[in-house]
Scaffold this active site. Structure first.
Site, PDB file in Angstrom:
ATOM      1  N   GLU A 113       0.826  -1.087   0.037  1.00  0.00           N
ATOM      2  CA  GLU A 113       0.010   0.163   0.249  1.00  0.00           C
ATOM      3  C   GLU A 113       0.714   1.201   0.083  1.00  0.00           C
ATOM      4  O   GLU A 113       2.232   1.044   0.149  1.00  0.00           O
ATOM      5  CB  GLU A 113      -1.045   0.057   1.150  1.00  0.00           C
ATOM      6  CG  GLU A 113      -1.929  -1.196   1.069  1.00  0.00           C
ATOM      7  CD  GLU A 113      -3.062  -0.986   2.160  1.00  0.00           C
ATOM      8  OE1 GLU A 113      -3.010  -0.170   3.129  1.00  0.00           O
ATOM      9  OE2 GLU A 113      -4.144  -1.760   2.072  1.00  0.00           O
ATOM     10  N   HIS A 241      -9.443   9.841   2.412  1.00  0.00           N
ATOM     11  CA  HIS A 241      -8.983   8.896   1.853  1.00  0.00           C
ATOM     12  C   HIS A 241      -9.075   9.252   0.390  1.00  0.00           C
ATOM     13  O   HIS A 241      -9.951   9.877  -0.028  1.00  0.00           O
ATOM     14  CB  HIS A 241      -9.801   7.316   1.893  1.00  0.00           C
ATOM     15  CG  HIS A 241      -9.312   6.351   1.276  1.00  0.00           C
ATOM     16  ND1 HIS A 241      -8.981   5.985   0.110  1.00  0.00           N
ATOM     17  CD2 HIS A 241      -8.705   5.256   2.154  1.00  0.00           C
ATOM     18  CE1 HIS A 241      -8.436   4.795  -0.078  1.00  0.00           C
ATOM     19  NE2 HIS A 241      -8.159   4.240   0.989  1.00  0.00           N
ATOM     20  N   HIS A 349     -12.075   9.695   6.410  1.00  0.00           N
ATOM     21  CA  HIS A 349     -11.869   8.359   6.373  1.00  0.00           C
ATOM     22  C   HIS A 349     -11.386   7.956   7.855  1.00  0.00           C
ATOM     23  O   HIS A 349     -11.837   7.064   8.325  1.00  0.00           O
ATOM     24  CB  HIS A 349     -10.760   7.792   5.206  1.00  0.00           C
ATOM     25  CG  HIS A 349     -10.561   6.441   5.366  1.00  0.00           C
ATOM     26  ND1 HIS A 349     -11.400   5.578   5.143  1.00  0.00           N
ATOM     27  CD2 HIS A 349      -9.480   5.898   5.501  1.00  0.00           C
ATOM     28  CE1 HIS A 349     -10.911   4.437   5.175  1.00  0.00           C
ATOM     29  NE2 HIS A 349      -9.869   4.389   5.459  1.00  0.00           N
ATOM     30  N   ARG A 384      -1.468   9.086   9.149  1.00  0.00           N
ATOM     31  CA  ARG A 384      -1.597   7.693   9.365  1.00  0.00           C
ATOM     32  C   ARG A 384      -0.958   6.667   8.217  1.00  0.00           C
ATOM     33  O   ARG A 384      -1.483   6.997   7.105  1.00  0.00           O
ATOM     34  CB  ARG A 384      -3.046   7.208   9.516  1.00  0.00           C
ATOM     35  CG  ARG A 384      -2.936   5.505   9.965  1.00  0.00           C
ATOM     36  CD  ARG A 384      -4.533   5.148  10.327  1.00  0.00           C
ATOM     37  NE  ARG A 384      -5.336   5.392   9.008  1.00  0.00           N
ATOM     38  CZ  ARG A 384      -5.978   4.473   8.124  1.00  0.00           C
ATOM     39  NH1 ARG A 384      -5.581   3.259   8.632  1.00  0.00           N
ATOM     40  NH2 ARG A 384      -6.685   4.515   7.519  1.00  0.00           N
TER      41      ARG A 384
END
Length: 534
Positions: A113, A241, A349, A384
């Site tokens: 990711e 997001h 998100h 994050r």
């Protein structure tokens, strides 16, 4: 009516469930959740859970990726602790029945990711959260010491304030005695006394118009702890997001996992140009804050409502195998990912801030622990790293469990707590007073306190929020409590905390991006423009 339990767990996601399964060996556990037990942010987590499993990955690489993504605001001691404890927590999840995908040779099938330097994301297709949630919930429902109360809403946690004593944020001896809990179906508020209270109430995405969060994500736990004079921090860091499916009418927005870009999906503007290299050399795999701001800028520059995610170069069989939920959703609205581009937009998100806790998940209020998205641990810093959130939840739930069972014998029930007072209140006559205020709140936050901020926008948001706050508090004082009214009140608290903490942070960093940064020195700290070059 007063009820007693050794452990009161507020929330039923991965954090609350993993704590409950362990604490139940030492006493009675009551889990309170305001909707169905499985309805939580955990359920909707597509990507997975990050952990160092195989070489060439190492703890140091995972630590470095987390620190870089967090833009210098992570607590390195916390990062090292979470990363090093990850493998044991993964083994625990597997022992509870969580089925992570494996390769034909029997090894975990690890995904890549954005901002990760190695493949380290364990997953179950593109429905990892659902797999974890249902596996843990099955275990909890079968445990004789765990009671799960669904459709019960926590109105407030109980402290000395409810005994008529002054409580301030400076107090070192504020204690939590339990919570006032509304039975949504009956409308009755009961007093739940507990020795240990665990706040695992999730995030606050519904403070914005567009969010990937389920409707239960209204910041209840954070707002309750704030009103109880607990310490809250880093609320300005709301992660958007970059890629939710643009499909007007969907609420919440459907998430297109970052793992799709990890497999080769490329972001393109509506002119068909792959634009991310203008903003970051990592292209579509740059950290989420950079990708979200880049998309926001492309949309504002062009006037388009979305950008495209091009997955046509991904092998169709591989796409369907790894992302069946995404594939089915796209097909349901006439998009064939193997040949059609997918329209995407950023959506609120994940909240990186929340209830401040130490490395054992202790909040500033005694006997009150906080874990999961409602907590602020120091792991995420200003942004994050993808798939670190589920990991943080299980690591901190374990630490809260270990610390709380040591405390259990030292705590007694406070049986002098008064019952909930309903005198002078009556049922709301017009729901429009609540629903319209909620719409106004989301509009204010989306327009003024979104991906890009400025001093003027923040002040306007604060001024308008003050009106909503006064109106809602007046309504609350005279109205019988309901879930809708309490959620509105909580979201107003959340909005205030986001705005005030954004106003106090003068410089752009991570997820907080301001046009009025006095020391902007490079393109990623200034307002994106069409003149940007790599």
């Amino acid at each position: 009516m007063k009820k007693e339990t050794d452990f009161l767990v507020i929330g039923s996601g991965i954090a609350g469930l993993s704590f409950a399964l362990k604490a139940a060996a030492h006493g009675t556990v009551c889990m309170v959740t305001k909707a169905e037990p499985e309805e939580s942010n955990t359920k909707y987590a597509q990507g997975g859970i990050a952990a160092v499993i195989y070489a060439p990955d190492t703890y140091e690489k995972h630590i470095a990726d987390t620190l870089e993504c967090g833009a210098g605001l992570c607590n390195e001691e916390v990062v090292r602790m979470v990363v090093s404890e990850a493998p044991e927590r993964i083994r625990e999840l597997v022992s509870w029945g969580v089925n992570f995908d494996k390769t034909p040779t029997g090894e975990f099938d690890l995904a890549m990711e954005g901002a990760h330097s190695e493949k380290r994301v364990l997953h179950h297709k593109d429905a990892t959260g659902y797999e974890i949630e249902t596996s843990l919930l099955r275990q909890a429902q079968a445990h004789k010491n765990i009671t799960i109360l669904d459709h019960h809403f926590v109105v407030d946690i109980i402290t000395q304030h409810h005994l008529g004593k002054e409580v301030t944020r400076r107090n070192k001896d504020t204690r939590c005695f339990g919570a006032y809990v509304l039975d949504v179906e009956s409308g009755k508020v009961d007093t739940f006394l507990s020795k240990i209270t665990l706040m695992a109430s999730g995030g606050a995405g519904h403070v914005y118009n567009t969010t990937t969060n389920p409707t239960v994500a209204t910041g209840d736990g954070i707002a309750m702890v704030y009103r109880a004079k607990g310490q809250i921090d880093n609320m300005e860091f709301m992660q958007f997001h970059p890629t939710s499916l643009f499909n007007p009418g969907d609420h919440p927005s459907f998430l297109i996992s970052e793992a799709v870009r990890g497999m080769g999906g490329i972001l393109k503007n509506c002119s068909g140009d792959a634009f991310m290299k203008k903003y970051d050399e990592r292209g579509s795999l740059a950290p989420r804050d950079i990708v979200a701001r880049a998309i926001d800028n492309e949309m504002k520059t062009s006037g388009d409502d979305f950008v495209w995610l091009d997955c046509t170069r991904i092998d169709p069989v591989t796409f369907r195998d790894h992302f069946p939920t995404i594939y089915d959703k796209c097909m349901s609205i006439g998009i064939q990912p193997e040949k059609d581009l997918i329209p995407v937009v950023p959506a609120a998100h994940y909240l990186c801030g929340g209830i401040r806790v130490d490395m054992n998940a202790r909040s500033s209020i005694q006997n009150l622990y906080a874990v999961g998205e409602c907590s602020s641990t120091g792991l995420h810093g200003a942004n994050r790293l993808a798939s670190n959130s589920l990991l943080e939840a299980v690591v901190y739930a374990h630490r809260a469990y270990e610390d709380s069972i040591r405390m259990l014998t030292e705590v007694t029930f406070e049986r002098t707590i008064p019952e909930w007072d309903t005198s002078g209140t009556e049922a709301a006559e017009e729901m429009i007073l609540i629903t319209q205020s909620h719409r106004e709140l989301r509009s204010i936050m989306s327009s003024y306190v979104g991906i890009v901020r400025s001093d003027l926008r923040l002040q306007r948001a604060l001024d308008r929020l003050e009106i909503l706050y006064r109106e809602t508090e007046a309504l609350y004082e005279k109205t019988t409590v309901s879930r809708d009214l309490c959620e509105l009140r909580n979201l107003i608290n959340i909005a205030y905390l986001i705005i005030k903490m954004a106003m106090n942070r003068r410089h752009s960093i991570g997820l907080h991006y301001t046009l009025d940064d006095p020391d902007a020195v490079n393109p990623l700290q200034r307002n994106f423009s069409t003149q940007l070059t790599p």
